[in-house]
Motif scaffolding. Structure first.
Motif, mmCIF file in Angstrom:
data_model
loop_
_atom_site.group_PDB
_atom_site.id
_atom_site.type_symbol
_atom_site.label_atom_id
_atom_site.label_comp_id
_atom_site.label_asym_id
_atom_site.label_seq_id
_atom_site.Cartn_x
_atom_site.Cartn_y
_atom_site.Cartn_z
ATOM 1 N N ALA A 136 -1.584 7.668 -3.763
ATOM 2 C CA ALA A 136 -0.227 7.428 -2.994
ATOM 3 C C ALA A 136 0.854 8.266 -3.311
ATOM 4 O O ALA A 136 1.031 8.492 -4.680
ATOM 5 C CB ALA A 136 -0.091 6.038 -2.693
ATOM 6 N N ASP A 137 1.944 8.542 -2.543
ATOM 7 C CA ASP A 137 3.011 9.140 -3.209
ATOM 8 C C ASP A 137 3.975 8.156 -3.621
ATOM 9 O O ASP A 137 4.650 7.515 -3.120
ATOM 10 C CB ASP A 137 3.478 9.801 -2.110
ATOM 11 N N LYS A 140 7.685 8.515 -2.966
ATOM 12 C CA LYS A 140 7.927 8.185 -1.615
ATOM 13 C C LYS A 140 7.997 6.513 -1.718
ATOM 14 O O LYS A 140 9.086 6.015 -0.846
ATOM 15 C CB LYS A 140 6.828 8.709 -0.673
ATOM 16 N N TYR A 270 -0.055 0.143 -2.571
ATOM 17 C CA TYR A 270 -0.641 0.993 -3.386
ATOM 18 C C TYR A 270 -1.884 1.078 -3.268
ATOM 19 O O TYR A 270 -2.905 0.394 -4.250
ATOM 20 C CB TYR A 270 0.155 1.021 -4.757
ATOM 21 N N THR A 295 -3.279 12.495 -0.297
ATOM 22 C CA THR A 295 -2.371 11.606 -0.480
ATOM 23 C C THR A 295 -2.773 10.325 0.477
ATOM 24 O O THR A 295 -2.702 10.856 1.723
ATOM 25 C CB THR A 295 -0.997 12.295 -0.047
ATOM 26 N N LEU A 296 -2.601 9.280 -0.019
ATOM 27 C CA LEU A 296 -2.944 8.131 0.537
ATOM 28 C C LEU A 296 -1.656 7.411 1.247
ATOM 29 O O LEU A 296 -0.651 7.523 0.612
ATOM 30 C CB LEU A 296 -3.527 7.069 -0.200
ATOM 31 N N ARG A 297 -1.483 6.953 2.382
ATOM 32 C CA ARG A 297 -0.596 6.160 3.022
ATOM 33 C C ARG A 297 -0.385 4.805 2.334
ATOM 34 O O ARG A 297 -1.054 4.269 1.810
ATOM 35 C CB ARG A 297 -0.801 5.873 4.594
ATOM 36 N N SER A 298 0.793 4.372 2.361
ATOM 37 C CA SER A 298 1.239 3.011 1.999
ATOM 38 C C SER A 298 1.711 2.310 2.872
ATOM 39 O O SER A 298 2.179 2.658 4.181
ATOM 40 C CB SER A 298 2.115 3.214 0.943
ATOM 41 N N ARG A 299 2.016 0.992 2.841
ATOM 42 C CA ARG A 299 2.519 0.017 3.974
ATOM 43 C C ARG A 299 3.663 -1.037 3.144
ATOM 44 O O ARG A 299 3.296 -1.219 1.905
ATOM 45 C CB ARG A 299 1.429 -1.119 4.558
ATOM 46 N N LEU A 312 3.432 0.609 8.232
ATOM 47 C CA LEU A 312 3.312 1.717 7.616
ATOM 48 C C LEU A 312 4.376 2.333 7.077
ATOM 49 O O LEU A 312 5.393 2.625 7.784
ATOM 50 C CB LEU A 312 2.445 2.783 8.503
ATOM 51 N N LEU A 313 4.508 3.204 5.993
ATOM 52 C CA LEU A 313 5.491 3.800 5.288
ATOM 53 C C LEU A 313 5.421 5.252 6.010
ATOM 54 O O LEU A 313 4.451 5.820 6.188
ATOM 55 C CB LEU A 313 5.559 3.959 3.973
#
Ligand code: FRU
Length: 313
Positions: A136-137, A140, A270, A295-299, A312-313
Motif C-alpha cells: 500500500a502507499d 498516502k 495496511y 499498489t494496494l488500497r487502504s481503509r 476506503l482511503l
C-alpha cells in the motif's frame, strides 16, 4: 525517403532488441512442481503471521505450488543469507518482505540479475532491481492519518509520534506523509521517537513521554502494536482516558478489535499483500510480465464506521 525508411527499420530493430532484453529477464513459462522461497523479516507481529497465512492460503489453491518459508527474526544479515540460500537452491521465484532497505538491496539485485523472479512485499529495497513491488502507499496513509488527526483535534493539539523503524521505507513514508497531512495546522509534535515497530519499545518510549509532558492529546504510532504499547503505558499511569490513540495495520484480530474496544480512536489498514504476491508469481510462471508496482488500497476504521467495515482511503 530511402534514408527515412532505413531509419525507421533501424529504430524498430533497436526497440525490438530492447524489448527482448527486458523479457529475457522475465522467466519463461514454467509448469510442473514450482517452488517459491518466501523470506519474512520476522514473525513477531500478528501482521506478519497474517501475511504468511495469506500466502499459504493463496498457494494452497495452486496444485503444483510449494512455498518454503524462512523467518529472518528481525536480522537483516540473516535475511540476506536466507535469500542467498534460496538462490543457490534454485527456487522458481522469491517473495521477500525485507527488514531494511539498504542491507537487502544487493541480494535482491543478485536474484533479479540471475533471472529469478523476485517479488518485494510491503517494505521496499533501494533502486529498481527487482521484478515487482507490492504494497500500500505509506505516504498516502501517513497523510490521511495527519488529516484525520487534524480534524479530530479541531486543528490544534499536542501529539506524540511513535515511529516505525526509520531504516525501513514504511517508517520513512508514514512519517513524511503524516507531516504533510498536518501542515498548516496547529497540531504540534511534542515528542517523536523510533520504536522500531515493536510494542515493548513503544510502551517504554511512551513512559518517557508521559513523564516529560503533562498534556498529551493524541499518540500516532506507525503500527497498531506501537499504539497498543502506548495505550498500556498511559493506562498504567492512569492517563489513558485523556489521550487518543491512532495506529496502522487494521487487522480484524488486532487494530479493528482495539477500535471496537475503544482502545484506539482509529486504525488505518495496511493490507499484507500475501495473496497478491502469490497471484503475481503465478502470472510470471504463466509467462506474463507483471506490473512493476502494484499498489494496494487502504481503509480507515474508526468507532463510527467500524460496523460498516471502515471507509476506503
Ligand atoms: C510488522 C510491521 C507492521 C507494519 C509493517 C511495516 O513487522 O511492523 O506492523 O505495518 O511491519 O513494514
Amino acid at each position: 525517403m530511402k534514408t527515412k525508411v532505413f531509419l525507421l527499420i533501424a529504430l524498430s530493430l533497436v526497440i525490438f532488441a530492447c524489448g527482448k532484453k527486458e523479457s529475457a529477464k522475465a522467466p519463461v513459462k514454467k509448469s510442473g512442481p514450482l517452488t517459491i522461497g518466501m523470506s519474512q523479516c520476522n514473525l513477531g507481529e500478528p501482521w506478519r503471521v497474517q501475511m504468511n497465512e495469506d500466502i499459504k492460503q493463496a498457494a494452497a489453491k495452486q496444485k503444483e505450488l510449494k512455498v518454503v518459508f524462512k523467518d529472518a527474526q528481525n536480522d537483516s544479515l540473516k535475511q540476506v543469507a536466507q535469500i542467498e540460500e534460496f538462490i543457490s537452491a534454485g527456487v522458481d521465484a522469491i517473495i521477500v518482505s525485507p527488514k531494511e532497505a539498504a542491507p537487502l538491496t544487493p541480494v535482491v539485485k543478485t536474484a533479479f540479475e540471475k533471472g529469478i523472479p523476485i517479488i518485494v512485499l510491503d517494505r521496499r529495497v533501494n533502486g529498481d532491481k527487482y521484478t515487482c513491488f507490492i504494497g500500500a502507499d505509506n505516504k498516502k496513509i501517513g497523510k490521511a492519518v495527519g488529516e484525520w488527526i487534524t480534524q479530530k483535534l479541531k486543528g490544534k493539539g499536542k501529539v506524540v509520534e511513535l515511529k516505525g523503524l526509520m531504516t525501513s521505507t514504511p517508517g520513512q513514508d508514514r512519517h513524511s506523509g503524516f507531516r504533510s497531512g498536518i501542515e498548516g495546522s496547529d497540531v504540534e509534535i511534542i515528542f517523536d521517537v523510533d520504536m522500531k515497530w515493536l510494542e515493548p519499545a513503544a510502551r517504554k518510549e511512551m513512559e518517557s513521554a508521559l513523564a516529560r509532558f503533562k498534556d498529551i492529546n493524541l499518540v500516532y504510532a506507525h503500527n497498531d502494536p506501537g499504539a497498543h504499547g502506548a495505550y498500556l503505558a498511559a493506562k498504567a499511569a492512569g492517563r489513558e482516558k485523556d489521550i487518543l490513540f491512532v495506529g496502522i495495520d487494521g487487522l480484524p484480530q488486532e487494530g479493528q478489535m482495539y477500535v471496537k474496544q475503544g482502545i484506539l480512536a482509529a486504525s488505518f489498514e495496511y493490507p499484507t499483500g500475501g495473496k497478491e504476491a502469490v497471484d503475481t508469481a503465478m502470472e510470471i510462471f504463466n509467462g506474463q510480465i507483471p506490473e512493476k508496482e502494484i499498489t494496494l488500497r487502504s481503509r480507515v476504521f474508526t468507532t463510527k464506521n467500524i460496523d460498516r467495515g471502515g471507509v476506503l482511503l
